[in-house]
Design a protein around this motif. Structure first.
Motif, short mmCIF file in Angstrom:
data_model
loop_
_atom_site.label_atom_id
_atom_site.label_comp_id
_atom_site.label_asym_id
_atom_site.label_seq_id
_atom_site.Cartn_x
_atom_site.Cartn_y
_atom_site.Cartn_z
N ARG A 90 -3.03 10.48 -5.42
CA ARG A 90 -4.10 11.32 -4.87
C ARG A 90 -5.32 10.49 -4.49
O ARG A 90 -6.00 10.81 -3.50
CB ARG A 90 -4.49 12.38 -5.91
N ARG A 91 -5.62 9.45 -5.25
CA ARG A 91 -6.86 8.70 -5.02
C ARG A 91 -6.74 7.71 -3.87
O ARG A 91 -7.70 7.55 -3.10
CB ARG A 91 -7.24 7.94 -6.29
N ILE A 92 -5.61 7.03 -3.76
CA ILE A 92 -5.49 5.94 -2.79
C ILE A 92 -5.70 6.41 -1.35
O ILE A 92 -6.45 5.77 -0.59
CB ILE A 92 -4.13 5.22 -2.96
N PRO A 93 -5.07 7.51 -0.89
CA PRO A 93 -5.33 7.94 0.50
C PRO A 93 -6.81 8.27 0.75
O PRO A 93 -7.35 7.92 1.81
CB PRO A 93 -4.45 9.18 0.66
N VAL A 94 -7.46 8.91 -0.21
CA VAL A 94 -8.87 9.23 -0.05
C VAL A 94 -9.71 7.96 0.00
O VAL A 94 -10.61 7.80 0.85
CB VAL A 94 -9.35 10.15 -1.18
N PHE B 276 -5.06 3.03 5.55
CA PHE B 276 -4.98 4.49 5.47
C PHE B 276 -3.63 5.02 5.95
O PHE B 276 -3.04 5.90 5.31
CB PHE B 276 -6.11 5.11 6.28
N VAL B 277 -3.11 4.50 7.05
CA VAL B 277 -1.85 5.01 7.59
C VAL B 277 -0.68 4.77 6.62
O VAL B 277 0.11 5.69 6.36
CB VAL B 277 -1.56 4.40 8.97
N PRO B 278 -0.52 3.57 6.02
CA PRO B 278 0.56 3.41 5.03
C PRO B 278 0.39 4.33 3.82
O PRO B 278 1.38 4.86 3.30
CB PRO B 278 0.44 1.94 4.62
N ALA B 279 -0.87 4.53 3.38
CA ALA B 279 -1.11 5.43 2.26
C ALA B 279 -0.72 6.86 2.62
O ALA B 279 -0.11 7.59 1.82
CB ALA B 279 -2.56 5.37 1.82
N LEU B 280 -1.07 7.29 3.83
CA LEU B 280 -0.73 8.64 4.27
C LEU B 280 0.78 8.80 4.40
O LEU B 280 1.34 9.85 4.04
CB LEU B 280 -1.42 8.92 5.61
N THR B 281 1.46 7.77 4.87
CA THR B 281 2.92 7.82 4.96
C THR B 281 3.55 7.93 3.58
O THR B 281 4.51 8.69 3.36
CB THR B 281 3.44 6.56 5.68
N GLY B 282 2.99 7.18 2.63
CA GLY B 282 3.49 7.26 1.26
C GLY B 282 3.34 8.65 0.67
O GLY B 282 4.22 9.14 -0.05
N VAL B 283 2.21 9.31 0.95
CA VAL B 283 2.00 10.68 0.47
C VAL B 283 3.04 11.62 1.04
O VAL B 283 3.62 12.46 0.34
CB VAL B 283 0.58 11.16 0.83
N SER B 284 3.31 11.48 2.34
CA SER B 284 4.28 12.36 2.99
C SER B 284 5.68 12.17 2.40
O SER B 284 6.37 13.15 2.07
CB SER B 284 4.31 12.08 4.50
N VAL B 285 6.09 10.90 2.24
CA VAL B 285 7.42 10.64 1.69
C VAL B 285 7.51 11.12 0.25
O VAL B 285 8.53 11.69 -0.17
CB VAL B 285 7.75 9.14 1.80
N ARG B 286 6.43 10.89 -0.52
CA ARG B 286 6.45 11.32 -1.93
C ARG B 286 6.56 12.84 -2.03
O ARG B 286 7.28 13.37 -2.89
CB ARG B 286 5.19 10.83 -2.63
N ASN B 287 5.83 13.56 -1.19
CA ASN B 287 5.91 15.02 -1.22
C ASN B 287 7.32 15.50 -0.89
O ASN B 287 7.83 16.44 -1.53
CB ASN B 287 4.90 15.62 -0.24
N HIS B 288 7.94 14.88 0.11
CA HIS B 288 9.30 15.27 0.46
C HIS B 288 10.27 14.93 -0.68
O HIS B 288 11.18 15.72 -0.99
CB HIS B 288 9.75 14.56 1.74
N MET C 121 0.83 -1.19 0.00
CA MET C 121 0.00 0.00 0.00
C MET C 121 0.88 1.27 0.00
O MET C 121 0.64 2.22 -0.77
CB MET C 121 -0.92 0.01 1.22
N TYR C 122 1.90 1.27 0.83
CA TYR C 122 2.83 2.41 0.89
C TYR C 122 3.53 2.61 -0.45
O TYR C 122 3.65 3.74 -0.95
CB TYR C 122 3.84 2.13 2.01
N ALA C 123 4.00 1.50 -1.07
CA ALA C 123 4.71 1.60 -2.34
C ALA C 123 3.80 2.06 -3.46
O ALA C 123 4.24 2.76 -4.39
CB ALA C 123 5.33 0.25 -2.69
N ALA C 124 2.51 1.67 -3.42
CA ALA C 124 1.58 2.09 -4.47
C ALA C 124 1.42 3.60 -4.50
O ALA C 124 1.26 4.21 -5.57
CB ALA C 124 0.23 1.41 -4.26
N VAL C 125 1.48 4.23 -3.34
CA VAL C 125 1.37 5.70 -3.28
C VAL C 125 2.70 6.35 -3.64
O VAL C 125 2.75 7.35 -4.37
CB VAL C 125 0.91 6.15 -1.88
N LEU C 126 3.79 5.75 -3.16
CA LEU C 126 5.10 6.36 -3.35
C LEU C 126 5.59 6.24 -4.80
O LEU C 126 6.11 7.20 -5.38
CB LEU C 126 6.12 5.71 -2.41
N TYR C 127 5.39 5.08 -5.42
CA TYR C 127 5.93 4.82 -6.75
C TYR C 127 4.87 4.83 -7.85
O TYR C 127 5.22 4.70 -9.03
CB TYR C 127 6.65 3.47 -6.78
N GLY C 128 3.61 4.98 -7.49
CA GLY C 128 2.55 4.99 -8.48
C GLY C 128 2.43 6.31 -9.21
O GLY C 128 3.22 7.24 -9.02
#
Length: 398
Positions: free
Chosen positions: A106-110, A144-156, A93-100
């Protein structure tokens, strides 16, 4: 044939550690739940193996890995369960947000947030007990928490990449500015060298040719005198240029730069150099207030007159050479005219660099210049150089 990309080294390590950890938990009998539909312990290894394989795709195909991983996690809920399967799903889940793709990020965390809320409300309505909140919390921790973590790392990561690109662009612009500054300085030095030396060398070339071609002691003596005078003056100008280079004053002229007040001496020298060529030089200053002007303007005007007199010495036919100065409406007008035509005697070759240098000087000051043959009032043609220079300091370009 299409060959899938090789998994990243870290992904292989995560997959192996997750699979081995899950097998160890299965061998120890540490199951997450009992009384499930698929109660045989070995069945829990199927989602575990599937999830470990999906870890190899976490970078190359993150969204595909997430879809299949979600199905594997749902199947795992009907078995005795394995903690390693759940932990690897959170990483998928984390990788799908970070590398997707950006859209998936944008969609996965929501989506996971809405699923968490829906699961919590659904189980509260079913169990009608506060214990149902624990199911909602676990769902949020797993999705949700892994997705939110992925968003934060991706933004950084994106911010760091943007900062790196900005730094590269800044370095590139700085290098371009440096190259332009070097080019401009070289052009300025070339103009100075040409304008200072060409006049003296032209006179030396003409008079040395005359001394060699005319077998007359008086003529040779006069020519040698002019040659010596121009040699000494040229050496002094070269020393001034060397001083300018050593001072490193790229944005300012030294205090010894020639001004319009030095035109009398320049014209007097031209009379001496051109006496044998039948040229007569006069200065007409029609300015109402011939006071000091900005240093760049005075230097440019002086150099224009100097180069024009040098060209007249090389090419003009015998006759008058007139230098005119005028000032009106905040602009200084410099005009030099000479007779256009052939003349006898030795002549010095020209390269055309002087006209280019005059045009560059005028362009840097935001002025205008024209040079070419024009008709005179008596029906003859003259060669005229006319430049208009703004005298305001604010008009001078860097």
């Amino acid at each position: 044939m299409f060959s899938p990309p090789r998994p990243h080294r870290d992904d292989i390590l995560i997959s192996v550690i997750g699979l081995l950890g899950g097998v160890v938990l299965w061998l120890l009998g540490l199951n997450m739940q009992t009384g499930r539909l698929l109660d045989a312990p070995w069945i829990a290894l199927v989602p575990l193996v599937v999830m470990s394989v999906l870890e190899l795709l976490r970078r190359s195909a993150p969204q595909t890995a997430l879809v299949i991983g979600t199905l594997a996690l749902l199947v795992d809920q009907f078995t005795v369960g394995n903690l390693a399967t759940v932990l690897m799903f959170t990483d998928v889940m984390y990788a799908a947000v970070l590398y997707g793709t950006p859209a998936a990020a944008r969609r996965i965390p929501v989506t996971t947030f809405l699923i968490t809320v829906a699961v919590t409300i659904g189980f509260l309505g079913w169990f009608r007990s506060a214990e149902a909140l624990l199911i909602g919390i676990v769902t949020g921790l797993v999705s949700f928490v892994p997705a939110l973590t992925g968003v934060s790392v991706r933004n950084h990561r994106d911010a760091a990449e943007t900062a790196r690109l900005r730094a590269d662009q800044t370095a590139l612009l700085a290098e371009m500015d440096r190259a332009q500054a070097v080019t401009a300085e070289r052009a300025r030095m070339a103009r100075e060298l040409h304008d200072m030396v060409a006049n003296h060398l032209s006179a030396i070339a003409i008079h040395s040719t005359a001394a060699l071609s005319i077998d007359d002691p008086a003529t040779s003596r006069n020519a040698l005198g002019v040659i010596r005078e121009n040699s000494v003056d040229g050496l002094a100008e070269m020393r001034r240029l060397i001083g300018l280079l050593r001072a490193g004053g790229a944005d300012r002229e030294p205090s010894t730069s020639p001004t319009l007040g030095s035109l009398d001496a320049l014209i007097g020298q031209h009379r001496t150099n051109a006496a044998s060529s039948g040229l007569t030089c006069t200065l007409v200053d029609s300015r109402a207030e011939p006071g000091p002007l900005p240093a760049p303007v005075e230097l440019a005007a002086y150099r224009i007159v100097q180069e024009s007199l040098t060209n007249a010495l090389k090419h003009a036919a015998p006759g008058p050479v007139e230098v005119g100065l005028g000032q009106a409406e905040g602009r200084l007008t410099v005009q030099v005219t000479s007779v256009l035509g052939d003349r006898p005697g030795p002549r010095a070759p020209g390269s055309g660099a002087g006209l280019v240098g005059m045009q560059e000087r005028v362009a840097l000051l935001g002025g205008e210049i024209e040079a070419g043959p024009v008709a005179n009032g008596n029906g003859t043609k003259i060669w005229r150089v006319r430049a208009e220079l703004p005298v305001g300091e604010g008009r001078v370009k860097a």
